[in-house]
Design an enzyme around this catalytic site. Structure first.
Site, PDB file in Angstrom:
ATOM      1  N   HIS A  48       0.840  -1.204   0.000  1.00  4.69           N
ATOM      2  CA  HIS A  48       0.000   0.000   0.000  1.00  4.69           C
ATOM      3  C   HIS A  48       0.877   1.256   0.000  1.00  4.69           C
ATOM      4  O   HIS A  48       0.669   2.178  -0.810  1.00  4.69           O
ATOM      5  CB  HIS A  48      -0.899  -0.038   1.239  1.00  4.69           C
ATOM      6  CG  HIS A  48      -1.777   1.153   1.410  1.00  4.69           C
ATOM      7  ND1 HIS A  48      -3.154   1.085   1.314  1.00  4.69           N
ATOM      8  CD2 HIS A  48      -1.494   2.458   1.687  1.00  4.69           C
ATOM      9  CE1 HIS A  48      -3.667   2.289   1.527  1.00  4.69           C
ATOM     10  NE2 HIS A  48      -2.673   3.135   1.762  1.00  4.69           N
ATOM     11  N   GLU A  49       1.861   1.294   0.903  1.00  3.78           N
ATOM     12  CA  GLU A  49       2.716   2.472   1.013  1.00  3.78           C
ATOM     13  C   GLU A  49       3.671   2.601  -0.170  1.00  3.78           C
ATOM     14  O   GLU A  49       3.976   3.711  -0.613  1.00  3.78           O
ATOM     15  CB  GLU A  49       3.500   2.419   2.326  1.00  3.78           C
ATOM     16  CG  GLU A  49       2.635   2.449   3.582  1.00  3.78           C
ATOM     17  CD  GLU A  49       1.744   3.676   3.654  1.00  3.78           C
ATOM     18  OE1 GLU A  49       2.135   4.733   3.112  1.00  3.78           O
ATOM     19  OE2 GLU A  49       0.653   3.582   4.237  1.00  3.78           O
TER      20      GLU A  49
ATOM     21  N   HIS B 182       2.039   4.410  -2.963  1.00  8.06           N
ATOM     22  CA  HIS B 182       2.107   5.870  -2.786  1.00  8.06           C
ATOM     23  C   HIS B 182       3.469   6.399  -3.231  1.00  8.06           C
ATOM     24  O   HIS B 182       3.561   7.411  -3.936  1.00  8.06           O
ATOM     25  CB  HIS B 182       1.896   6.239  -1.320  1.00  8.06           C
ATOM     26  CG  HIS B 182       0.492   6.098  -0.835  1.00  8.06           C
ATOM     27  ND1 HIS B 182      -0.573   6.681  -1.477  1.00  8.06           N
ATOM     28  CD2 HIS B 182      -0.024   5.448   0.255  1.00  8.06           C
ATOM     29  CE1 HIS B 182      -1.695   6.399  -0.819  1.00  8.06           C
ATOM     30  NE2 HIS B 182      -1.384   5.644   0.223  1.00  8.06           N
TER      31      HIS B 182
END
Length: 381
Positions: free
Chosen positions: A67-68, A71
């Site tokens: 998820h990170e 980003h």
């Protein structure tokens, strides 16, 4: 949030883990191995349950990392450098060195995280169905089903339009696009974050008082974290507005006193010119900066070793110190700074140390710009 230890780098991004991860890791592993799995599939040995619980917790944190990383990758493609990714108590955080240049970039950077979590949730759900078709072990099916549910939940929760969640950044992108004012948009997302946080605190306390469930307490804790994080994000936005256009050169302490790397710890602690000045000093080797040493780290060296141990052995290496150029914007530096002597920022120009910056230096500049006639910063809407 600083990493307790660094795992390495993925796609050039440094990956760190905060010690608090052990707490949530233990809760997940314990909850699965001593609660859900024995309840749904009784009769197995405790080793089987614990192995399944630990494996599921590891895969969950890999999902958070994905998820990170999403980003970080999209941020880089939109011209925003990434400092690092730190996994901690309530998930993960990708620290960006600057802000997005446009509402569109903000939308892409914020939106990709929930999309990745939703995609992972769908893949785990597909895996659950396939494992069920081939009559795989019930515990394995339950593990994959749990991962599917938690990733979908993570995507939904992060999409709530409240700072500092990804949904809050999406809200800020929308308000920024509608108003053309990034500070005003941040104010709206921050207020939404505080309201949502207080709702979670109240709901969590009600659940905890009525049922005694630990889940209610955990919900309140998440709410409190959101309130604090949203407030901090709002204050930083206000400070960035005040400091817009100010270079590091105007904030730094120029020509700081330095310590040669081969100086002994005893010599550093007893040197008259190192007393009563600062709590941290740049360390140099042949005139080039190589790290940062603090009095606290030097004092931890045993007295009988201080005469032989060099400063380079107790310094924070340059790779772990924030280094910027004198013309770098202070507004972009602010989100990366933290309190503590070991978090000073070194200012380097063409390989030469020209200054050092602490949060107190920034605070003095903010105070001056906010009070000096004709230089008052914008007020928070």
């Amino acid at each position: 949030m600083r990493a307790t230890f660094v795992l390495g780098r993925i796609a050039g991004v440094r990956i760190g883990v905060h010690w608090s991860v052990l707490f949530i890791f233990g809760i997940i592993a314990f909850g699965l191995s001593e609660g859900r799995l024995p309840h749904v599939y009784p009769g197995r040995g405790w080793g089987v349950y614990w192995a399944a619980g630990l494996c599921t917790a590891v895969v969950f944190f890999v999902s958070l990392l994905a998820h990170e990383l999403a980003h970080a990758v999209v941020a880089r493609r939109n011209g925003v450098e990434v400092d690092d990714i730190v996994l901690w108590l309530l998930g993960g955080a990708a620290r960006l060195k600057s802000e997005a240049a446009s509402p569109g970039a903000e939308l892409r950077i914020a939106g990709v995280g929930p999309l990745v979590s939703l995609l992972l949730g769908g893949l785990f759900a597909l895996g659950t169905w396939l494992l069920h078709l081939v009559s795989a072990s019930g515990i394995v099916v339950e593990m994959v089903a749990w991962l599917a549910a938690i990733n979908v939940l993570l995507a939904v929760f992060n999409s709530v339009p409240a700072a500092p969640l990804d949904g809050g950044r999406l809200l800020r992108a929308f308000l920024w696009w509608r108003t053309g004012d990034r500070l005003r948009a941040t104010a709206g997302a921050t207020m939404a974050g505080r309201v949502f946080g207080w709702l979670l605190v109240v709901l969590g306390l009600v659940v905890f008082l009525r049922t005694g469930s630990f889940g209610g307490f955990w919900l309140a804790l998440i709410g409190w974290f959101l309130i604090a994080a949203a407030t901090t994000e709002g204050r930083q936005a206000q400070l960035r507005s005040v400091l817009a256009g100010v270079p590091v050169r105007d904030v730094m302490t120029p020509e700081p006193l330095t310590v040669p790397a081969d100086t002994t710890v005893a010599g550093f602690l007893t040197g008259v010119h190192y007393r009563f000045r600062h709590s941290a000093f740049p360390v140099t080797d042949d005139g080039a900066p190589v790290g940062l040493v603090t009095f606290d780290s030097a004092r931890r060296v045993p007295h009988d070793e201080a005469q032989t141990v060099p400063v380079r052995s107790v310094m924070v290496p340059l790779s772990e110190v924030i280094v910027v150029g004198p013309e770098s914007p202070v507004a972009d530096l602010l989100p990366r700074m933290e309190r503590g002597a070991e978090h000073r920022v070194l200012v380097v120009d063409h390989g030469e140390l020209v200054g050092i910056v602490s949060l107190s230096d920034v605070s003095r500049m903010v105070t001056w710009m906010s009070t000096a006639p004709g230089r008052r910063g914008r007020r928070w809407p």
